[in-house]
Design a protein around this motif. Structure first.
Motif, PDB file in Angstrom:
ATOM      1  N   CYS A   1       0.811  -1.223   0.000  1.00 13.67           N
ATOM      2  CA  CYS A   1       0.000   0.000   0.000  1.00 13.67           C
ATOM      3  C   CYS A   1       0.841   1.268   0.000  1.00 13.67           C
ATOM      4  O   CYS A   1       0.436   2.288  -0.505  1.00 13.67           O
ATOM      5  CB  CYS A   1      -0.933  -0.001   1.207  1.00 13.67           C
ATOM      6  N   ARG A   2       2.026   1.222   0.621  1.00 10.89           N
ATOM      7  CA  ARG A   2       2.931   2.375   0.730  1.00 10.89           C
ATOM      8  C   ARG A   2       2.296   3.545   1.459  1.00 10.89           C
ATOM      9  O   ARG A   2       2.640   4.692   1.234  1.00 10.89           O
ATOM     10  CB  ARG A   2       3.410   2.827  -0.660  1.00 10.89           C
TER      11      ARG A   2
ATOM     12  N   CYS B   1      -1.184  -1.658   5.218  1.00  9.17           N
ATOM     13  CA  CYS B   1      -1.286  -3.113   5.068  1.00  9.17           C
ATOM     14  C   CYS B   1      -0.350  -3.890   5.975  1.00  9.17           C
ATOM     15  O   CYS B   1      -0.598  -5.050   6.280  1.00  9.17           O
ATOM     16  CB  CYS B   1      -1.059  -3.505   3.612  1.00  9.17           C
ATOM     17  N   GLY B   2       0.760  -3.291   6.390  1.00  9.97           N
ATOM     18  CA  GLY B   2       1.689  -3.988   7.254  1.00  9.97           C
ATOM     19  C   GLY B   2       2.625  -4.943   6.529  1.00  9.97           C
ATOM     20  O   GLY B   2       3.351  -5.704   7.160  1.00  9.97           O
TER      21      GLY B   2
ATOM     22  N   CYS C   1       5.271  -4.163   4.874  1.00 10.76           N
ATOM     23  CA  CYS C   1       6.647  -3.666   4.872  1.00 10.76           C
ATOM     24  C   CYS C   1       7.273  -3.680   6.265  1.00 10.76           C
ATOM     25  O   CYS C   1       8.310  -3.063   6.474  1.00 10.76           O
ATOM     26  CB  CYS C   1       6.672  -2.251   4.315  1.00 10.76           C
TER      27      CYS C   1
ATOM     28  N   CYS D   1       7.314   2.030   5.057  1.00 14.17           N
ATOM     29  CA  CYS D   1       6.785   2.962   4.062  1.00 14.17           C
ATOM     30  C   CYS D   1       6.408   4.312   4.643  1.00 14.17           C
ATOM     31  O   CYS D   1       6.289   5.279   3.894  1.00 14.17           O
ATOM     32  CB  CYS D   1       5.592   2.355   3.337  1.00 14.17           C
TER      33      CYS D   1
HETATM   34  S1  FES Z   1       3.562  -1.030   2.394  1.00 13.20           S
HETATM   35 FE1  FES Z   1       1.669  -1.234   3.403  1.00 13.20          FE
HETATM   36  S2  FES Z   1       2.174  -0.628   5.408  1.00 13.20           S
HETATM   37 FE2  FES Z   1       3.941  -0.254   4.323  1.00 13.20          FE
END
Ligand code: FES
Ligand code: FES
Ligand SMILES: [Fe+2]
Lengths: 375, 360
Positions: B280-281, B285-286, B288, B320
């Motif tokens: 998701c950046r 989403c968690g 990363c 992110c």
């Molecule tokens: S890419 Fe989703 S929380 Fe960092």
């Protein structure tokens, strides 16, 4: 920008999205398990919350698009069958079982829903245009002055072919010769009137005729000894985008029905609302309502199965017609005088599509407009 | 309800401009290529510097303003702008616009969409935050939805459109004005929502001062209401401290990577050719997540994936969005594990934060 109305002869007619369509009968949508149904190319999962409110969510989970209609209703939430994400009636995800928080962006579209006239109506287009006053009038469905019931046909054809079918009942003579068809249908005059932007009516009276079998039986349900000629009427009321309620009946000939006194007759309403599923399939919801002998379940059942038989004849024709249309892509539609009602319907639908910024299909060019080919 | 974030620039003409409350102007734009603006949308505008010797300097400013209403298929977009005393020039330039001016404007952008299907909606606006929810109130009204519009302000004179709102929304409008002794009790507002039988099917949309939004967020959580039913414009993007440069140490890779203020740790790692997983950046989403081995400075998590307990523990963070900051006034950083081995130990401690990570 104004332009002359175009001839609208598309054979596979596109459908407006900014409109109410029946997604299901009220009894089909339950608080126990979701129902999967596609309306205007939008797959939906339909269910009810604990207080009975009907909900329509997109039938694809936010996570990996598993169909929510295969999931479970848990109180006021719908649980995805795959990894257990839960959604509220607004389509927001409320639980992600494998983590402590819920991604605030996780949601599936929720569509506007209105429950009315024994149906669950859904608006697949822009939700901010959804106005419940635009739900077509089908009040006979749940008016205490009327009784009856109906069914759904999964029709393998474009929805507009069904509208054409219902706007011109001269086909009864040929398609329904054993029940309601008779030659007088084609012989009698009809009158078309357009009422506002969303309605068209076609009125036909057949005076002093022999009743066809279906109507003789109905009249005798009310007047057991009657045996004679009748005045028969068919008043077709179309309301955009795809609802057609037909005021039908017969009265003892010469008792004043055409002038407004129907006391010596029987009156039914054929309620039809056709929901496009895809370009070539439709959910055809119908019912037959009557305003006499309201307490007779026997008559309700007889009428329902009678009409079911009649509509099976239509369905067979419509599916065959769709097949022929697809098998003859180079052939155009041409019109007859009796298509007047249906052509007004096409014009209204065309206007709705253009209001949505969609350019409707102009149809296959007709021979005389095509460049001269070998012949 | 999809968000819509592609920037499409065009030109618009100012067709109306007038004062609508103390320090508040209404500006109506007629874009050359109209697009209907949904509730919750905003437009970005490029505001040229005034011709005079403004202290702002000659830079063109890009600013975002909510679309208060969209008429005639987007042919008239109404914005409403409060002159901010702390403005770096954006609102001043907006207030200087006159009928006939032309300026670059984006097509409407959506990142605060109004959902469908909630049993009840509460729209909470603090001060000029009203502009973000006005179109929502109007949409809910025409949908025939069950909604309340709660407006909070310092004084009546600074709130635009009050009379109109009273007429449009009648009893659904609740006005809380500080200088009339009607300050909003946030606990009560949230308490009432939580006590209703449709509590878990109620959505609250809010826009206003950060203090108000924080108070609502706290009460919402304490009341056990679904966190996703609390809607506001920014989720994970604003940190507790301004973005600063910091250093990533990766013992597993034997590498050190500097994260400049205008890049994320994720971007810096990718730039350095170190493979990291992400989706998701934006801290949602968690995917990363990385394990924290040591921190010098303070972790500014900025994500919405970890809960408060996990954030306090700081055992993991989202590459992110999370950063390390040395907050102003922090003189001493946690001691270096082995100062003796550091040849620079007797010089001033490093002012950059340092984050030692283990990547998956
Ligand atoms: S890419 Fe989703 S929380 Fe960092
Ligand atoms: S696809 Fe629905 S939870 Fe994974
Ligand atoms: Fe028929």
């Amino acid at each position: 920008m104004s332009s002359a109305p175009r001839q609208v002869t598309a054979k596979v007619f596109d459908f407006p999205r900014d409109a109410w369509y029946v997604a299901a009968w009220d009894h089909e949508v339950s608080p126990r398990e979701p129902l999967g149904r596609t309306v205007a190319d939008v797959p939906l999962a339909l269910w009810r919350t604990t207080d009975g409110t009907a909900v329509a969510l997109a039938d694809a989970c936010w996570h990996r698009l598993a169909p929510l209609s295969m999931g479970k209703v848990l109180g006021d939430e719908l649980q995805c069958p795959y990894h257990g994400l839960r959604y509220s009636s607004s389509g927001r995800c409320t639980l992600m079982p494998a983590q402590k928080t819920v991604n605030p962006s996780a949601a599936v579209p929720s569509y506007p829903v209105v429950e009315r006239h024994r149906y669950v109506w859904v608006w697949p287009g822009d939700p901010d245009l959804a106005d419940s006053d635009l739900v077509p009038d089908m009040h006979q469905m749940d008016d205490p002055g009327w009784a009856g019931d109906g069914l759904t046909i999964a029709a393998g054809c474009n929805y507009q072919l069904v509208l054409d079918n219902l706007m011109d009942l001269t086909h009864e003579e040929f398609v329904h010769s054993g029940s309601i068809g008779q030659a007088e249908l084609s012989e009698s005059e009809f009158e078309i009137s357009r009422d506002g932007e969303r309605r068209v009516s076609v009125t036909r009276w057949m005076r002093d005729i022999d009743p066809p079998p279906f109507w003789r039986k109905n009249l005798r349900d009310r007047f057991p000894d009657f045996d004679g000629r009748v005045d028969r009427w068919q008043i077709i009321h179309y309301e955009a985008p795809s609802t057609i309620c037909i005021d039908v009946g017969v009265a003892k000939a010469g008792t004043g029905a055409p002038e407004g006194d129907r006391s010596q007759g029987v009156n039914g309403y054929v309620m039809n609302t056709i929901t496009p599923e895809s370009a070539r399939s439709s959910h055809y919801f119908w019912a037959f309502m009557r305003n006499y002998r309201l307490d007779s379940q026997l008559i309700t059942t007889q009428l329902r199965s009678g009409v079911q038989g009649v509509f099976a004849e239509d369905e067979e024709m419509l599916v065959a017609q769709q097949r022929a249309i697809d098998a003859n892509p180079d052939h155009a539609f041409y019109s007859l005088n009796v298509d007047g009602g249906g052509m007004w319907v096409r014009r209204i639908l065309d206007e709705m599509l253009r209001a949505e910024g969609r350019e409707p299909d102009a149809g296959t060019p007709r021979d005389h407009l095509r460049p001269v080919a070998s012949r | 309800m999809a968000t819509q974030s592609t920037l499409v620039w065009g030109t618009a003409e100012v067709v109306e401009a007038e004062q609508v409350a103390e320090g508040v102007r209404r500006v109506v734009l007629a874009p050359e290529r109209p697009t209907p603006a949904r509730p919750g949308t905003h437009v970005d505008l490029r505001l040229a510097p005034p011709a005079t010797d403004e202290p702002d300097g000659p830079r063109t400013l890009t600013r975002s303003y909510s679309v208060v209403r969209s008429d005639d298929g987007g042919r008239r977009l109404t914005l409403t702008v409060q002159l901010s005393p702390t403005s770096r020039g954006g609102s001043r330039r907006m207030h200087a616009l006159r009928v006939g001016d032309r300026l670059p404007v984006t097509a409407p952008l959506q990142n605060f969409p109004l959902g469908v299907g909630a049993a009840r909606y509460v729209l909470l606006a603090g001060g000029i935050g009203l502009t973000a929810v006005l179109a929502m109130a109007e949409a809910l009204r025409s949908r025939g939805a069950d909604y309340r519009l709660v407006v909070v302000g310092r004084s009546r004179s600074v709130l635009p459109y009050l009379e109109e709102l009273r007429q449009r929304h009648g009893d659904r409008l609740a006005l809380h004005v500080d200088d009339e002794g009607g300050a909003l009790a946030v606990e009560r507002l949230v308490g009432e929502i939580a006590a209703a039988d449709v509590a878990r099917r109620t959505e609250l949309y809010m826009c206003g001062p950060i203090g108000l939004m924080e108070a609502v967020r706290r009460c919402w959580g304490e009341a056990g209401l679904p966190p996703t039913h609390l809607r506001f414009e920014t989720f994970g993007n604003s940190g507790s401290w301004a973005a600063q440069e910091f250093v990533l140490r990766l013992p597993g890779h034997g590498r050190e990577v500097v994260v400049p203020p205008d890049a994320t740790a994720l971007e810096a790692l990718e730039e350095a050719g170190i493979p990291v997983m992400a989706d998701c950046r934006r801290g949602e989403c968690g995917l990363c997540l990385a394990r924290v081995l040591d921190v010098q400075g303070r972790v500014d998590h900025r994500d919405v994936f970890l809960d408060d307990t996990q954030k306090a523990a700081s055992e993991r963070l989202c590459l992110c969005v999370s950063r390390v900051a040395v907050p102003p006034g922090t003189d001493t950083l946690p001691a270096d594990p082995d100062p003796a081995s550091d040849p620079a130990a007797d010089t001033a401690p490093e002012r950059r934060g340092v984050l030692t990570l283990e990547l998956p």
